[in-house]
Scaffold this motif. Sequence first.
Motif, short mmCIF file in Angstrom:
data_model
loop_
_atom_site.label_atom_id
_atom_site.label_comp_id
_atom_site.label_asym_id
_atom_site.label_seq_id
_atom_site.Cartn_x
_atom_site.Cartn_y
_atom_site.Cartn_z
N LEU A 59 0.83 -1.20 0.00
CA LEU A 59 0.00 0.00 0.00
C LEU A 59 0.86 1.26 0.00
O LEU A 59 0.51 2.26 -0.62
CB LEU A 59 -0.93 0.00 1.20
CG LEU A 59 -2.01 -1.10 1.22
CD1 LEU A 59 -2.84 -1.02 2.50
CD2 LEU A 59 -2.91 -1.02 0.01
N THR A 65 -4.26 4.15 -1.01
CA THR A 65 -4.91 2.85 -0.93
C THR A 65 -5.89 2.62 -2.08
O THR A 65 -6.05 1.50 -2.55
CB THR A 65 -5.66 2.73 0.42
OG1 THR A 65 -4.74 3.02 1.47
CG2 THR A 65 -6.22 1.34 0.62
N LEU A 68 -5.20 0.58 -5.22
CA LEU A 68 -5.23 -0.89 -5.18
C LEU A 68 -6.26 -1.44 -6.16
O LEU A 68 -6.07 -2.51 -6.74
CB LEU A 68 -5.55 -1.36 -3.76
CG LEU A 68 -5.44 -2.86 -3.47
CD1 LEU A 68 -3.99 -3.31 -3.56
CD2 LEU A 68 -6.00 -3.17 -2.09
N VAL A 196 -5.68 -3.87 4.77
CA VAL A 196 -6.20 -3.13 3.61
C VAL A 196 -7.09 -1.99 4.09
O VAL A 196 -7.03 -0.87 3.57
CB VAL A 196 -6.98 -4.07 2.68
CG1 VAL A 196 -7.64 -3.29 1.54
CG2 VAL A 196 -6.06 -5.14 2.09
N GLY A 199 -5.10 0.73 5.92
CA GLY A 199 -4.21 1.47 5.02
C GLY A 199 -4.66 2.91 4.82
O GLY A 199 -3.83 3.83 4.70
N VAL A 348 -3.85 -7.26 -3.43
CA VAL A 348 -2.54 -6.82 -2.91
C VAL A 348 -1.42 -7.52 -3.68
O VAL A 348 -0.42 -6.89 -4.08
CB VAL A 348 -2.43 -7.11 -1.41
CG1 VAL A 348 -1.00 -6.87 -0.91
CG2 VAL A 348 -3.41 -6.25 -0.62
#
Length: 433
Positions: A59, A65, A68, A196, A199, A348
């Motif tokens: 990240l 973020t 992603l 996640v 982040g 990820v």
Amino acid sequence: MKKHDLLAIGFMTFALFLGAGNLIFPPSLGLEAGTNLFPAMGGFLITAVGLPAFTLVVLGRISTTQNLTQPLPSWLARTFWVALFTAIGPAFGMPRAVTVAYEMGLKPFLDSDQLLLFSVVFCGLTLALAFRPGRLVDYIGKVMTPLLILMLLSLALAAIISPLGLPQAPSADYQQNAVTHGLIQGYMTMDAIAAVGFGWVIIQAINGKGVTEPKAVANTAFKVAVIYAVLMAGCYLAMGYVGATSTTVAANATNGGEILTRYVAGEFGIYGQWLLAAIIVMACLTTTVGLTNACAEYYKQTFNAPFSLTASIVVVLTCIIANFGLEQILAVSLPAILVICPVAIALVLAAFVLPSKKVSAWVYNTSLLTALILGGLDALNILGQIPESLGTTLVRMLPLYSAHASWLLPCLLILTLNRLQVISKTVMTKATE
């Protein structure tokens, strides 16, 4: 960034992850692993700490973020984020933290059920701390986390200096495959999906300290991940050792919470109960504050929703759902978490393996669909909904199915093949120039 600010963000990150589940799970593993504690814990740390730390590093590399899911169609990306924040926020993660804080922190001292009153007070405090996101590092990283670490350190030192027992022979699961079983248990903590979500908070905290240049953000995120990994690994090892040396007081315990409760009572008496209550409540509070901020930051950046309004809605829903009780929350929300986790990790991995400027959307879509389908099978397997005959067939056909990770190798294969294709095209382009 100044060293004390970096350390504060690292402390904050550790505290965000350290919920009650992280405290009560390792003692159970330690009791079962016994003399094989360290091999089992080695495997556990790889997935329970390594995966979240790896996620934080990735990240940091993509700077924000939201990048992603950038290669995905906008509707699919938003669906993923809304589902993730709903699951780890008001639908499951936050109500679980509230109910665990009550069950282990306050209920042992009460003669009647006061969950409603506790949840209102706890959620009110969560909202008060979350209303000033710019002060999150100061609240959690510089004040609450050092206190939490001191309390955990006192428990760990007591276990080392004056253990209540000796590690016993490992249970059947940990006799021959301690490392493998530890890997599976670490993956099942599902902290990678929390990484996640967190982040958003962590990158925002890094930016808030004046670090906005992509390479600097990536470098800082790596250092934060290292601080988190060291602190969390130390916590897991300490709690695992507590479990392994609790044989005289918790031989018939059925869960990690019971083990921990009996251990602190044996070491510290009545003061131990207060110590454990303080640790549990503070750990759960830092988690709910962090999740509130993560949810509110997402809706603010994506839909331009006012931070205070979103935070209030998230906390009110959390308070309502928490009063349905922990068992009902688990029954309704756990399947969704078990499906979302593989999808989040697959994204990820895609962000790490593939160069963002050269990756095609179909690769992300294929990886997501593969993780979704096979992750769904793993979820059904974990929940005991796969017929025995079908389960036997899937064990033969799908690698890692018995480890609840059948999605992993197919996703890695898709990403690796695409990466090789990108490399070959780059080489051929340079050769023709």
